[in-house]
Design a protein around this motif. Sequence first.
Motif, PDB file in Angstrom:
ATOM      1  N   ILE A  81       0.800  -1.233   0.000  1.00  0.00           N
ATOM      2  CA  ILE A  81       0.000   0.000   0.000  1.00  0.00           C
ATOM      3  C   ILE A  81       0.830   1.279   0.000  1.00  0.00           C
ATOM      4  O   ILE A  81       0.272   2.373  -0.016  1.00  0.00           O
ATOM      5  N   GLN A  82       2.150   1.170   0.031  1.00  0.00           N
ATOM      6  CA  GLN A  82       2.986   2.373   0.112  1.00  0.00           C
ATOM      7  C   GLN A  82       2.801   3.268  -1.105  1.00  0.00           C
ATOM      8  O   GLN A  82       2.451   2.806  -2.196  1.00  0.00           O
ATOM      9  N   GLY A  83       3.051   4.561  -0.906  1.00  0.00           N
ATOM     10  CA  GLY A  83       2.948   5.523  -1.993  1.00  0.00           C
ATOM     11  C   GLY A  83       4.329   6.005  -2.407  1.00  0.00           C
ATOM     12  O   GLY A  83       5.354   5.543  -1.893  1.00  0.00           O
ATOM     13  N   VAL A  84       4.340   6.948  -3.332  1.00  0.00           N
ATOM     14  CA  VAL A  84       5.597   7.512  -3.831  1.00  0.00           C
ATOM     15  C   VAL A  84       6.154   8.493  -2.797  1.00  0.00           C
ATOM     16  O   VAL A  84       5.418   9.293  -2.221  1.00  0.00           O
ATOM     17  N   ALA A  85       7.443   8.411  -2.565  1.00  0.00           N
ATOM     18  CA  ALA A  85       8.084   9.338  -1.635  1.00  0.00           C
ATOM     19  C   ALA A  85       8.300  10.692  -2.309  1.00  0.00           C
ATOM     20  O   ALA A  85       8.775  10.749  -3.436  1.00  0.00           O
ATOM     21  N   ILE A  86       7.925  11.764  -1.625  1.00  0.00           N
ATOM     22  CA  ILE A  86       8.174  13.113  -2.122  1.00  0.00           C
ATOM     23  C   ILE A  86       9.495  13.572  -1.515  1.00  0.00           C
ATOM     24  O   ILE A  86       9.592  13.792  -0.308  1.00  0.00           O
ATOM     25  N   THR A  87      10.522  13.669  -2.346  1.00  0.00           N
ATOM     26  CA  THR A  87      11.869  13.938  -1.843  1.00  0.00           C
ATOM     27  C   THR A  87      12.434  15.266  -2.365  1.00  0.00           C
ATOM     28  O   THR A  87      12.013  15.765  -3.401  1.00  0.00           O
ATOM     29  N   VAL A  88      13.388  15.782  -1.606  1.00  0.00           N
ATOM     30  CA  VAL A  88      14.164  16.962  -2.023  1.00  0.00           C
ATOM     31  C   VAL A  88      15.609  16.719  -1.609  1.00  0.00           C
ATOM     32  O   VAL A  88      15.903  15.860  -0.787  1.00  0.00           O
ATOM     33  N   LYS A  89      16.512  17.480  -2.189  1.00  0.00           N
ATOM     34  CA  LYS A  89      17.924  17.411  -1.808  1.00  0.00           C
ATOM     35  C   LYS A  89      18.182  18.350  -0.625  1.00  0.00           C
ATOM     36  O   LYS A  89      17.423  19.297  -0.392  1.00  0.00           O
ATOM     37  N   GLY A  90      19.241  18.100   0.087  1.00  0.00           N
ATOM     38  CA  GLY A  90      19.580  18.938   1.238  1.00  0.00           C
ATOM     39  C   GLY A  90      19.876  20.364   0.863  1.00  0.00           C
ATOM     40  O   GLY A  90      19.735  21.279   1.682  1.00  0.00           O
ATOM     41  N   THR A  91      20.273  20.564  -0.385  1.00  0.00           N
ATOM     42  CA  THR A  91      20.594  21.919  -0.852  1.00  0.00           C
ATOM     43  C   THR A  91      19.371  22.712  -1.310  1.00  0.00           C
ATOM     44  O   THR A  91      19.469  23.896  -1.608  1.00  0.00           O
ATOM     45  N   THR A  92      18.212  22.042  -1.360  1.00  0.00           N
ATOM     46  CA  THR A  92      16.970  22.723  -1.742  1.00  0.00           C
ATOM     47  C   THR A  92      16.692  23.862  -0.754  1.00  0.00           C
ATOM     48  O   THR A  92      16.842  23.694   0.456  1.00  0.00           O
ATOM     49  N   THR A  93      16.304  25.010  -1.260  1.00  0.00           N
ATOM     50  CA  THR A  93      16.037  26.140  -0.362  1.00  0.00           C
ATOM     51  C   THR A  93      14.716  25.958   0.384  1.00  0.00           C
ATOM     52  O   THR A  93      13.837  25.200  -0.057  1.00  0.00           O
ATOM     53  N   VAL A  94      14.608  26.626   1.493  1.00  0.00           N
ATOM     54  CA  VAL A  94      13.382  26.593   2.287  1.00  0.00           C
ATOM     55  C   VAL A  94      12.201  27.055   1.432  1.00  0.00           C
ATOM     56  O   VAL A  94      11.108  26.477   1.492  1.00  0.00           O
ATOM     57  N   ASN A  95      12.411  28.082   0.624  1.00  0.00           N
ATOM     58  CA  ASN A  95      11.353  28.590  -0.244  1.00  0.00           C
ATOM     59  C   ASN A  95      10.862  27.500  -1.207  1.00  0.00           C
ATOM     60  O   ASN A  95       9.656  27.284  -1.359  1.00  0.00           O
ATOM     61  N   ASP A  96      11.802  26.808  -1.865  1.00  0.00           N
ATOM     62  CA  ASP A  96      11.425  25.761  -2.814  1.00  0.00           C
ATOM     63  C   ASP A  96      10.770  24.571  -2.092  1.00  0.00           C
ATOM     64  O   ASP A  96       9.882  23.911  -2.640  1.00  0.00           O
ATOM     65  N   ALA A  97      11.206  24.307  -0.871  1.00  0.00           N
ATOM     66  CA  ALA A  97      10.619  23.223  -0.087  1.00  0.00           C
ATOM     67  C   ALA A  97       9.156  23.537   0.247  1.00  0.00           C
ATOM     68  O   ALA A  97       8.285  22.664   0.168  1.00  0.00           O
ATOM     69  N   VAL A  98       8.884  24.774   0.606  1.00  0.00           N
ATOM     70  CA  VAL A  98       7.509  25.193   0.903  1.00  0.00           C
ATOM     71  C   VAL A  98       6.627  25.017  -0.335  1.00  0.00           C
ATOM     72  O   VAL A  98       5.496  24.517  -0.258  1.00  0.00           O
TER      73      VAL A  98
END
Length: 210
Positions: A81-98
């Motif tokens: 039942i697992q879904g797709v993981a929504i991932t980002v890199k550590g260098t992603t900015t807080v703005n882009d993460a939001v």
Amino acid sequence: MIDFTKRQKEIMTILSKHEPITAEQIAEMLGVSKGTLRSDLAVLVMTGQIEAKPKVGYYLSKNMQKQKQQDIWNQTFVKDIQGVAITVKGTTTVNDAVISLFLEDVGTLIVVNEHNELEGIVSRKDLLKVTLGNAQATSMPVQLVMTKQPKIYTIEAEKTVFEAAQMMVYYEVDSLPVVKPVENSQALKVIGRITKTNIVKALIEMGSEA
């Protein structure tokens, strides 16, 4: 513990799928006469495995229904039942993460390296905390605000849905990264995500199919 006969076990299996059902219908499914089933049904009723209502038929007792639900939980795995993981890199900015949080409509993002190995978790609360009263924080990389390994609760795909639910309740989290250990390493490769919503949807579907 009572050792039920093969036919008695077959009767309970039929009830788990078709309750309520009459003795005539059970007999027809098993290819025997109603009279042949009389003693089997009596044993199952007396031992509390099944119950009967006039003009309705036989059905599993409440205890057996609970056991049936428990069996479903223990026979369904995270990988089912697992879904797709929504991932980002550590260098992603807080703005882009939001932006990613809102576009993907999720409460947390999984932070991974270039090999898709787990590095951390960043939540709405983390991002809100760092940006409140600090407009310049939006250009910060998420690796400065994320929760890092090993303080992250994860689960493997071969674990049961019941184990996943227990972890979410115990640790008070809404989701868990699904990971796979990397051979000859302490790293964990992210292969998915399981959420409370995944589990609830799965249970509804299981109930409708039972």
